[in-house]
Design a protein around this motif. Structure first.
Motif, PDB file in Angstrom:
ATOM      1  N   UNK A  53      47.259  12.984  36.740  1.00  0.00           N
ATOM      2  CA  UNK A  53      47.298  12.290  35.451  1.00  0.00           C
ATOM      3  C   UNK A  53      46.074  11.381  35.293  1.00  0.00           C
ATOM      4  N   UNK A  54      45.766  10.619  36.335  1.00  0.00           N
ATOM      5  CA  UNK A  54      44.599   9.739  36.297  1.00  0.00           C
ATOM      6  C   UNK A  54      43.317  10.551  36.109  1.00  0.00           C
ATOM      7  N   UNK A  55      43.212  11.663  36.820  1.00  0.00           N
ATOM      8  CA  UNK A  55      42.018  12.513  36.741  1.00  0.00           C
ATOM      9  C   UNK A  55      41.867  13.128  35.350  1.00  0.00           C
ATOM     10  N   UNK A  56      42.980  13.637  34.805  1.00  0.00           N
ATOM     11  CA  UNK A  56      42.932  14.260  33.481  1.00  0.00           C
ATOM     12  C   UNK A  56      42.615  13.264  32.385  1.00  0.00           C
ATOM     13  N   UNK A  57      43.183  12.064  32.501  1.00  0.00           N
ATOM     14  CA  UNK A  57      42.909  11.025  31.506  1.00  0.00           C
ATOM     15  C   UNK A  57      41.436  10.640  31.528  1.00  0.00           C
ATOM     16  N   UNK A  58      40.879  10.456  32.731  1.00  0.00           N
ATOM     17  CA  UNK A  58      39.461  10.098  32.860  1.00  0.00           C
ATOM     18  C   UNK A  58      38.582  11.203  32.285  1.00  0.00           C
ATOM     19  N   UNK A  59      38.949  12.462  32.547  1.00  0.00           N
ATOM     20  CA  UNK A  59      38.168  13.590  32.036  1.00  0.00           C
ATOM     21  C   UNK A  59      38.157  13.611  30.516  1.00  0.00           C
ATOM     22  N   UNK A  60      39.324  13.400  29.899  1.00  0.00           N
ATOM     23  CA  UNK A  60      39.420  13.419  28.440  1.00  0.00           C
ATOM     24  C   UNK A  60      38.635  12.269  27.813  1.00  0.00           C
ATOM     25  N   UNK A 112      31.939  25.813  27.418  1.00  0.00           N
ATOM     26  CA  UNK A 112      31.911  24.550  26.676  1.00  0.00           C
ATOM     27  C   UNK A 112      32.531  23.371  27.387  1.00  0.00           C
ATOM     28  N   UNK A 113      33.061  23.568  28.585  1.00  0.00           N
ATOM     29  CA  UNK A 113      33.642  22.468  29.354  1.00  0.00           C
ATOM     30  C   UNK A 113      32.535  21.498  29.778  1.00  0.00           C
ATOM     31  N   UNK A 114      32.765  20.204  29.572  1.00  0.00           N
ATOM     32  CA  UNK A 114      31.746  19.237  29.999  1.00  0.00           C
ATOM     33  C   UNK A 114      32.254  18.239  31.036  1.00  0.00           C
ATOM     34  N   UNK A 115      33.503  18.414  31.500  1.00  0.00           N
ATOM     35  CA  UNK A 115      34.046  17.645  32.621  1.00  0.00           C
ATOM     36  C   UNK A 115      34.919  18.592  33.437  1.00  0.00           C
ATOM     37  N   UNK A 116      34.665  18.676  34.751  1.00  0.00           N
ATOM     38  CA  UNK A 116      35.376  19.658  35.574  1.00  0.00           C
ATOM     39  C   UNK A 116      35.944  19.004  36.823  1.00  0.00           C
TER      40      UNK A 116
END
Length: 360
Positions: free
Chosen positions: A162-169, A233-237
Motif C-alpha cells: 500500500x505504501x509503495x503503490x501510494x508513493x508510485x501514484x 507509458x509506465x513512469x514508476x515501476x
C-alpha cells in the motif's frame, strides 16, 4: 631391576592418561558430531534455563544476502538478533527447494534452538522436518502456519505494498504505474494487491499494470518485463521479487524513470531513480520471536506486525527531499501517518490474497 622399572613406567603412563581424560571431560571440549539426529537435538535448550551464550539461531535463505532486497533484509534481521540477544548465529544462503529439507534437518541435528526459514516457500518442508526435532523451534517468515514447534511471523506485506503503490501514484505524471511480482506466493500477492489499493487510494483513475515473472532470482526476466511496461507509458515501476526485483530498478535506470524499492532500502542501487522503498523491519520481528523462545514463553502462533508496530515503513527520500516539489514530498510522508492514525485500515485475507481498504 629392568622389570620393576618397566612396571613403574607403565603405571605412571596409565595415571597420566587417566588424568588427561578427566581434564578434557571436565572442560566439555568435545564438539557434537551430529551423527544421531535425536541425540544431537536433545542438546537444544529452550525456556528460562537457556543461556544466551549457549543459544543457537540459524537462518535459511532462498537467495543471496547481498540482493539488496528480501534476503538481505533477513540477513540483517539475523544480525539484529545476534546483537540484541547475544546468541550464536549462522546462516545458509541460496538454498534451492530441493535442498531445503537437508539444510533444515542439518541445523536441527546440530542442536540449533531456532531455525528461521525465510520465506513462504519453506512451509511444507518445515512441516515435514519439525516433527522429528521437537526441541527445535522452526519459524517461517510469511508462513501463515503454526503447529507445535512450528510458528510463523509476517511483516504485513499488504501494508508495505500500500505504501509503495501510494508513493508510485503520487510520483507518476503519466498516471500509469507498474508492480511486478516474482513467484505468485501469498506474501507477494498481498504485496501486489496492496500496491494496487495504495495507488487507487491516491488517484482512482491511475492505471496499474501488474504481473508475475514466476521467479525470485531471474533478474533478466524482471528487467525485460519492466522495460516492456515502461514502453507502454509506465513512469514508476516496482519489482517485488527478492533478487529478481533488481531487474526492475535496472530498467528504470536505463529508461530514466522512477522506481520504488521493495523489502529493504534500495536507494543505493540507483540513487537517481529509486525515490523511496517499502521497508520491512525483519530484525524487530525476528528478535521478538527469538526472545519469546529464550524466555520460555513460546506458543505456536502466526504473528502479524506492520506500520503501527514500526515493522513496515517508507525509506528516506534522500536527495529527492530537495529534488521533488514540496507538496509531493508532503503527500508521500503523509501516507504512513494515515495508517498509524487509523484514517486508513488495510485488511488482508491470507487464503485468497485479497486486500481491502477502509477509509475512516
Amino acid at each position: 631391576m629392568k622389570i620393576k622399572a618397566r612396571t613403574v613406567y607403565l603405571v605412571g603412563l596409565l595415571i597420566l592418561l587417566l588424568a588427561t581424560a578427566l581434564v578434557f571431560s571436565g572442560c566439555g571440549g568435545a564438539k557434537q558430531s551430529g551423527s544421531n539426529a535425536n541425540q544431537a537435538n536433545q542438546g537444544a535448550q529452550t525456556g528460562a534455563d537457556s543461556k544466551a551464550g549457549d543459544f543457537k539461531v540459524a537462518l535459511v535463505l532462498n537467495g543471496p544476502i547481498n540482493d539488496n532486497g528480501w534476503n538481505a533484509a533477513g540477513y540483517n534481521g539475523l544480525k539484529t538478533v545476534e546483537k540484541e540477544l547475544g546468541v550464536k548465529t549462522t546462516y545458509s544462503e541460496n538454498v534451492s527447494k530441493s535442498d531445503q529439507e537437508e539444510v533444515l534437518r542439518g541445523y536441527a541435528t546440530q542442536g540449533y534452538n531456532i531455525v528461521f526459514a525465510h520465506g513462504f516457500e519453506f512451509v511444507d518442508t518445515a512441516k515435514k522436518v519439525a516433527p522429528e526435532f521437537p526441541k527445535t523451534i522452526f519459524i517461517v517468515t510469511n508462513g501463515y502456519f503454526s503447529d507445535k514447534n512450528i510458528s510463523s511471523f509476517s511483516v504485513n506485506s499488504a501494508e508495505m505494498g500500500f505504501l509503495e503503490g501510494a508513493a508510485a501514484a503520487i510520483l507518476s505524471k503519466s498516471k500509469k504505474v507498474a508492480a511486478i511480482g516474482g513467484e505468485e506466493t501469498t506474501p507477494i500477492k498481498l504485496g501486489i494487491e496492496g500496491f494496487k489499493q495504495g495507488a487507487k487510494y491516491i488517484d482512482p483513475n491511475v492505471e496499474v499494470l501488474s504481473t508475475y515473472i514466476g521467479s525470485f532470482s531471474d533478474v533478466g526476466k524482471m528487467k525485460e518485463v519492466a522495460m516492456s511496461m515502461i514502453n507502454q507509458g509506465v513512469d514508476v515501476v516496482l519489482g517485488n521479487a527478492n533478487q529478481a526485483g533488481l531487474g526492475a530498478i535496472q530498467a528504470a535506470k536505463e529508461k530514466n524513470v522512477y522506481a520504488i524499492g521493495s523489502s529493504s532500502d534500495q536507494h543505493a542501487v540507483a540513487p537517481d531513480n529509486v525515490v523511496t522503498s517499502g521497508v520491512q523491519n525483519i530484525g524487530k520481528a525476528m528478535s521478538f520471536m527469538a526472545k519469546t523462545v529464550m524466555d520460555g514463553n513460546y506458543k505456536p502462533d502466526v504473528y502479524m506486525v506492520g506500520v503501527k508496530e514500526g515493522a513496515v515503513f517508507l525509506a528516506p527520500l534522500y536527495d529527492f527531499e530537495q529534488k521533488l516539489p514540496a507538496d509531493i514530498v508532503k503527500k508521500i510522508k503523509q501516507v504512513p501517518e494515515d495508517i498509524k492514525s487509523g484514517k486508513v485500515k488495510i485488511d488482508l485475507d491470507t487464503k485468497t490474497g485479497q486486500v481491502t481498504v477502509e477509509k475512516q
